[in-house]
Design an enzyme around this catalytic site. Structure first.
Site, PDB file in Angstrom:
ATOM      1  N   GLY A 299      33.565   3.985  71.780  1.00 17.45           N
ATOM      2  CA  GLY A 299      34.206   4.859  72.760  1.00 17.45           C
ATOM      3  C   GLY A 299      35.676   5.144  72.565  1.00 17.45           C
ATOM      4  O   GLY A 299      36.224   6.030  73.229  1.00 17.45           O
TER       5      GLY A 299
ATOM      6  N   PRO B 165      32.068   1.301  67.165  1.00 16.21           N
ATOM      7  CA  PRO B 165      32.867   2.530  67.102  1.00 16.21           C
ATOM      8  C   PRO B 165      32.135   3.601  66.302  1.00 16.21           C
ATOM      9  O   PRO B 165      31.434   3.300  65.333  1.00 16.21           O
ATOM     10  CB  PRO B 165      34.135   2.091  66.370  1.00 16.21           C
ATOM     11  N   GLY B 166      32.287   4.830  66.718  1.00 12.44           N
ATOM     12  CA  GLY B 166      31.733   5.957  65.976  1.00 12.44           C
ATOM     13  C   GLY B 166      32.865   6.942  65.694  1.00 12.44           C
ATOM     14  O   GLY B 166      33.495   6.934  64.642  1.00 12.44           O
TER      15      GLY B 166
ATOM     16  N   ARG C  56      30.120  21.069  69.357  1.00  4.44           N
ATOM     17  CA  ARG C  56      30.989  20.487  70.379  1.00  4.44           C
ATOM     18  C   ARG C  56      31.722  21.513  71.250  1.00  4.44           C
ATOM     19  O   ARG C  56      31.776  21.338  72.467  1.00  4.44           O
ATOM     20  CB  ARG C  56      31.978  19.487  69.757  1.00  4.44           C
TER      21      ARG C  56
ATOM     22  N   TYR D 258      30.750  21.010  75.026  1.00  2.00           N
ATOM     23  CA  TYR D 258      31.727  20.334  75.899  1.00  2.00           C
ATOM     24  C   TYR D 258      33.004  21.140  76.097  1.00  2.00           C
ATOM     25  O   TYR D 258      33.936  20.642  76.720  1.00  2.00           O
ATOM     26  CB  TYR D 258      32.173  18.993  75.305  1.00  2.00           C
TER      27      TYR D 258
ATOM     28  N   CYS E  65      23.205  34.369  68.418  1.00  2.00           N
ATOM     29  CA  CYS E  65      23.055  35.320  69.512  1.00  2.00           C
ATOM     30  C   CYS E  65      23.146  34.613  70.860  1.00  2.00           C
ATOM     31  O   CYS E  65      22.168  34.526  71.603  1.00  2.00           O
ATOM     32  CB  CYS E  65      21.756  36.076  69.350  1.00  2.00           C
TER      33      CYS E  65
HETATM   34  C1  LIG Z   1      27.502   6.926  71.126  1.00  2.00           C
HETATM   35  C2  LIG Z   1      27.555   5.456  71.250  1.00  2.00           C
HETATM   36  C3  LIG Z   1      28.559   4.725  70.611  1.00  2.00           C
HETATM   37  C4  LIG Z   1      29.674   5.370  69.829  1.00  2.00           C
HETATM   38  O1  LIG Z   1      30.536   6.072  70.661  1.00  2.00           O
HETATM   39  P1  LIG Z   1      31.927   6.632  70.063  1.00  2.00           P
HETATM   40  O2  LIG Z   1      32.575   7.270  71.206  1.00  2.00           O
HETATM   41  O3  LIG Z   1      31.572   7.601  68.992  1.00  2.00           O
HETATM   42  O4  LIG Z   1      32.685   5.472  69.545  1.00  2.00           O
HETATM   43  C5  LIG Z   1      28.515   3.343  70.699  1.00  2.00           C
HETATM   44  N1  LIG Z   1      27.541   2.710  71.403  1.00  2.00           N
HETATM   45  C6  LIG Z   1      26.569   3.389  72.034  1.00  2.00           C
HETATM   46  C7  LIG Z   1      25.547   2.640  72.793  1.00  2.00           C
HETATM   47  C8  LIG Z   1      26.546   4.773  71.986  1.00  2.00           C
HETATM   48  O5  LIG Z   1      25.585   5.435  72.638  1.00  2.00           O
END
Ligand SMILES: *Cc1c(COP(=O)(O)O)cnc(C)c1O
Length: 417
Positions: free
Chosen positions: A239, A274-275, A312, A316, A342
């Site tokens: 997150g 983390p993503g 995105r 969003y 379209c």
């Molecule tokens: C999407 C998700 C993440 C990664 O979230 P980021 O905002 O990209 O860091 C981590 N844990 C869970 C359970 C998620 O669904």
């Protein structure tokens, strides 16, 4: 910081001119910087150097095998949300004991696959899921390691679609229920309790909501201890946000300091998922201007990438910076940059001052490494674009551009037509 910088008038990915990549692979294309991926992973890892921890990269942010391999080589695990993601992560060589499995809707076959693989733990998101995992594990003669995903009811102050830790969200189990469920889990034959988990949302730009949720989970951990349940793992989810425009998210080091201070006396092994924070600024989407039209009320720049390639902004209202691949435009113009789809929601930039792109100009949409290609589709029967990874002065295609035959793969006209 990232490695997409100008040298003179030309935008580079590390030591390769973007123009050269497009000449070789075509447009549009996603381009990832390997050095940036490594740097961001290491910054996160180093932020927790003083605490036992595992970084389980969230596969859904960018699931390309080359990206996964980059983190796995650095010692990372993965956070998955489907059997498909587990398959990818295994292909990239992840150690099963570094896999955590989140998500509210795990199917039986996916649970079996994860149990056969021997993953570290399931982050359980409902009472029924806990029961189901126990039943399946028991039938297979195994014990499933679990953590309960606790929904701490904390507002992460981010976009509502990526807020997951409020009471009305579909994710996790409330604090009150969680304690009951841990108690029940103790008596379930197929379950081994090993951790606790929370993930409150995405693109957080403050540390306070993370700390608030840790405080709430610490109460749960203390309650469990009194009940004789001791845990090994504390999964803090993902997150942490990035800068897309003028956001000022905390640095991983600052985030790390606050979290370590809050968790160090627990003696638990920390897990992070983390993503976006690691991949977001390590990728761009390059596209080409097809046409422009100027009207009294509005200017449009039509490009060869659309909401199916980068969802995105449409989904969003997100901001992605846009930069010319070669800086030679005659000034700026307020315009929408739109795709060929379209739908009126098909824009990448809305009412913003941008360079006066002309037909044939290439442009880079910045910060597109997370939830970019991963969210793309072939809507409007548009083959998905190529993905390229750059390392130093080299680049390779890490996913071929789809072709039209692949678009209809598996389709057939029934015998009665
Ligand atoms: C999407 C998700 C993440 C990664 O979230 P980021 O905002 O990209 O860091 C981590 N844990 C869970 C359970 C998620 O669904």
């Amino acid at each position: 910081m990232h490695h997409f910088q100008y040298k003179g008038n030309e935008l580079y990915a590390e030591d390769v001119a973007i123009r050269d990549i497009v000449a070789a692979v075509g447009s549009p294309a996603y381009i990832y910087s390997q050095a940036t991926l490594e740097r961001h992973f290491k910054a996160f890892d180093e932020a927790f150097a003083s605490a036992p921890h595992t970084i389980c990269y969230s596969v859904k942010a960018n699931s390309n095998l080359a990206v996964l391999k980059t983190f796995i080589k650095l010692g990372g695990g993965v956070d998955i949300v489907s059997g498909g993601e587990l398959y990818r992560a295994l292909k990239a060589g992840v150690a099963p004991q570094k896999v955590v499995y989140s998500g509210v809707g795990k199917r039986d076959d996916e649970i079996e696959y994860a149990l056969n693989t021997g993953i570290l733990m399931f982050n359980v998101e409902s009472e029924q899921e806990l029961t189901r995992i126990s039943e399946i594990a028991t039938r297979m003669g195994k014990k499933a390691g679990i953590a309960i995903r606790v929904n701490p009811d904390v507002d992460p102050q981010t976009h509502p679609y990526i807020t997951t830790g409020l009471k009305n969200a579909k994710f996790g189990i409330t604090i009150e229920r969680a304690i009951e469920e841990y108690k029940r889990a103790m008596s379930l034959p197929g379950i081994e309790i090993i951790g606790i988990d929370c993930h409150i949302g995405s693109q957080l730009t403050k540390v306070a909501p993370f700390v608030d949720s840790i405080k709430k989970l610490k109460n749960v951990i203390a309650n469990l201890k009194e009940m004789g349940i001791s845990l090994k793992h504390f999964d803090l989810g993902g997150g942490l946000g990035i800068q897309y425009n003028d956001e000022e998210p905390p640095l991983p080091a600052d985030y790390g300091q606050s979290i370590i201070a809050e968790t160090k006396d627990l003696g638990l092994h920390l897990i992070f998922e983390p993503g976006r924070n690691i991949v977001g600024n390590a990728g761009i989407l390059v596209a080409k201007c097809l046409f422009t039209k100027e009207r009294d009320e509005k200017n449009f720049i039509m490009i060869d990438a659309g909401m199916n390639d980068l969802a995105r902004p449409a989904l969003y209202g997100s901001f992605h910076g846009v930069k010319p691949v070669v800086k030679d435009q005659d000034g700026m113009i307020v315009a929408d940059i739109v795709g060929p789809i379209c739908e009126s929601g098909d824009f990448l930039v809305k009412d913003r001052e941008v360079p006066m792109f002309r037909q044939g100009d290439l442009m880079a949409f910045m910060s597109a490494g997370a939830y970019g290609f991963a969210m793309s589709s072939s809507y409007n029967s548009r083959p998905r674009v190529a993905e390229v990874m750059v390392k130093g002065d080299k680049f390779e295609v890490v996913r071929e551009r789809e072709n039209v035959e692949e678009l209809i793969k598996g389709e057939k006209i029934p015998s009665f037509l």
